[in-house]
Design a protein around this motif. Structure first.
Motif, PDB file in Angstrom:
ATOM      1  N   LEU A  81       5.053   2.577  10.325  1.00 49.14           N
ATOM      2  CA  LEU A  81       3.614   2.726  10.557  1.00 49.14           C
ATOM      3  C   LEU A  81       2.951   2.271   9.155  1.00 49.14           C
ATOM      4  O   LEU A  81       1.698   1.882   9.180  1.00 49.14           O
ATOM      5  CB  LEU A  81       2.990   4.125  10.504  1.00 49.14           C
ATOM      6  CG  LEU A  81       3.462   4.857  12.105  1.00 49.14           C
ATOM      7  CD1 LEU A  81       3.224   6.171  12.163  1.00 49.14           C
ATOM      8  CD2 LEU A  81       2.732   3.885  12.880  1.00 49.14           C
ATOM      9  N   LEU A  82       3.630   1.951   8.019  1.00 47.24           N
ATOM     10  CA  LEU A  82       3.093   1.244   6.762  1.00 47.24           C
ATOM     11  C   LEU A  82       2.986  -0.218   6.851  1.00 47.24           C
ATOM     12  O   LEU A  82       2.628  -0.817   5.724  1.00 47.24           O
ATOM     13  CB  LEU A  82       3.976   2.073   5.644  1.00 47.24           C
ATOM     14  CG  LEU A  82       3.826   3.253   5.249  1.00 47.24           C
ATOM     15  CD1 LEU A  82       4.884   4.095   4.239  1.00 47.24           C
ATOM     16  CD2 LEU A  82       2.465   4.022   5.106  1.00 47.24           C
ATOM     17  N   ALA A  83       3.518  -0.825   8.070  1.00 46.53           N
ATOM     18  CA  ALA A  83       3.330  -2.157   8.217  1.00 46.53           C
ATOM     19  C   ALA A  83       1.927  -2.338   7.959  1.00 46.53           C
ATOM     20  O   ALA A  83       0.862  -2.117   8.517  1.00 46.53           O
ATOM     21  CB  ALA A  83       3.668  -2.775   9.335  1.00 46.53           C
ATOM     22  N   GLY A  84       1.519  -3.459   7.101  1.00 47.33           N
ATOM     23  CA  GLY A  84       0.320  -3.877   6.622  1.00 47.33           C
ATOM     24  C   GLY A  84      -0.419  -3.147   5.572  1.00 47.33           C
ATOM     25  O   GLY A  84      -1.460  -3.712   4.949  1.00 47.33           O
ATOM     26  N   THR A  85       0.275  -1.943   5.218  1.00 45.83           N
ATOM     27  CA  THR A  85      -0.144  -1.233   4.124  1.00 45.83           C
ATOM     28  C   THR A  85       0.549  -1.546   2.809  1.00 45.83           C
ATOM     29  O   THR A  85       0.093  -1.591   1.643  1.00 45.83           O
ATOM     30  CB  THR A  85      -0.308   0.215   4.464  1.00 45.83           C
ATOM     31  OG1 THR A  85      -1.104   0.672   5.530  1.00 45.83           O
ATOM     32  CG2 THR A  85      -0.851   1.268   3.150  1.00 45.83           C
ATOM     33  N   LEU A  86       1.877  -1.431   2.884  1.00 37.71           N
ATOM     34  CA  LEU A  86       2.934  -1.777   1.939  1.00 37.71           C
ATOM     35  C   LEU A  86       3.324  -3.252   2.058  1.00 37.71           C
ATOM     36  O   LEU A  86       3.465  -3.694   3.037  1.00 37.71           O
ATOM     37  CB  LEU A  86       3.947  -0.755   1.958  1.00 37.71           C
ATOM     38  CG  LEU A  86       3.615   0.518   1.710  1.00 37.71           C
ATOM     39  CD1 LEU A  86       5.192   1.276   1.795  1.00 37.71           C
ATOM     40  CD2 LEU A  86       3.106   0.716   0.237  1.00 37.71           C
ATOM     41  N   ALA A  87       3.161  -3.941   0.881  1.00 36.03           N
ATOM     42  CA  ALA A  87       3.778  -5.389   0.633  1.00 36.03           C
ATOM     43  C   ALA A  87       5.277  -5.405   1.041  1.00 36.03           C
ATOM     44  O   ALA A  87       5.902  -4.418   0.497  1.00 36.03           O
ATOM     45  CB  ALA A  87       3.150  -5.929  -0.454  1.00 36.03           C
ATOM     46  N   VAL A  88       5.645  -6.259   1.727  1.00 34.04           N
ATOM     47  CA  VAL A  88       7.167  -6.389   1.969  1.00 34.04           C
ATOM     48  C   VAL A  88       7.359  -7.791   1.798  1.00 34.04           C
ATOM     49  O   VAL A  88       6.885  -8.826   2.054  1.00 34.04           O
ATOM     50  CB  VAL A  88       7.524  -5.978   3.477  1.00 34.04           C
ATOM     51  CG1 VAL A  88       8.953  -6.289   3.683  1.00 34.04           C
ATOM     52  CG2 VAL A  88       7.338  -4.655   3.867  1.00 34.04           C
TER      53      VAL A  88
END
Length: 146
Positions: free
Chosen positions: A133-140
């Motif tokens: 759910l953190l996709a788009g919130t945390l940089a990967v």
């Protein structure tokens, strides 16, 4: 969540980790990524825990808006050091959609990162579902050989 700041203890701990790595001592699974600062151009070193997933090497920002992630994004390449070993890497940011399976893997493979996210309030339990759910919130980022 975008206004989230790192814990006050993080910068001093990071300095110790970088110093220990520079002495040639590897500490657990951590490595140090060094890139030029996006404003100063001076080398900026940040400890992180890269992990393998689907044949690639990845790393995840510990909180939204992390300075090191902005520097890595701007630089596009840097050096990854672990103990005395150092290698050049291309730094490729992963799209939010493509980061979902990587974040799920992070939850399983990087316990120290899960503990950090729980203490910071990013996640409650640290499950793969929560991290996805953190996709788009945390940089990967994927770290490719340069």
């Amino acid at each position: 969540m975008s206004g989230m700041r790192p814990p006050r203890w993080l910068k001093p701990v990071n300095k110790v980790m970088v110093a220990v790595q520079k002495l040639g001592v590897s500490v657990g699974p951590s490595a140090v990524l060094t890139v030029p600062g996006r404003k100063s151009g001076q080398p900026r070193s940040t400890p992180m825990t890269p992990f393998e997933h689907a044949g690639g090497l990845y790393t995840v920002a510990g909180y939204p808006g992390a300075d090191w992630a902005a520097n890595a994004r701007a630089a596009g390449s840097g050096t990854l050091s672990r103990g005395r070993r150092c290698r050049l890497v291309r730094i490729v940011e992963v799209s939010p959609a493509d980061s979902r399976p990587v974040l799920r893997a992070f939850a399983r493979k990087v316990p120290v990162g899960v503990r950090f996210a729980r203490r910071s309030g990013l996640v409650t339990d640290g499950t793969p579902d929560e991290f996805e759910l953190l996709a788009g919130t945390l940089a990967v980022f994927r770290l490719d050989p340069a």
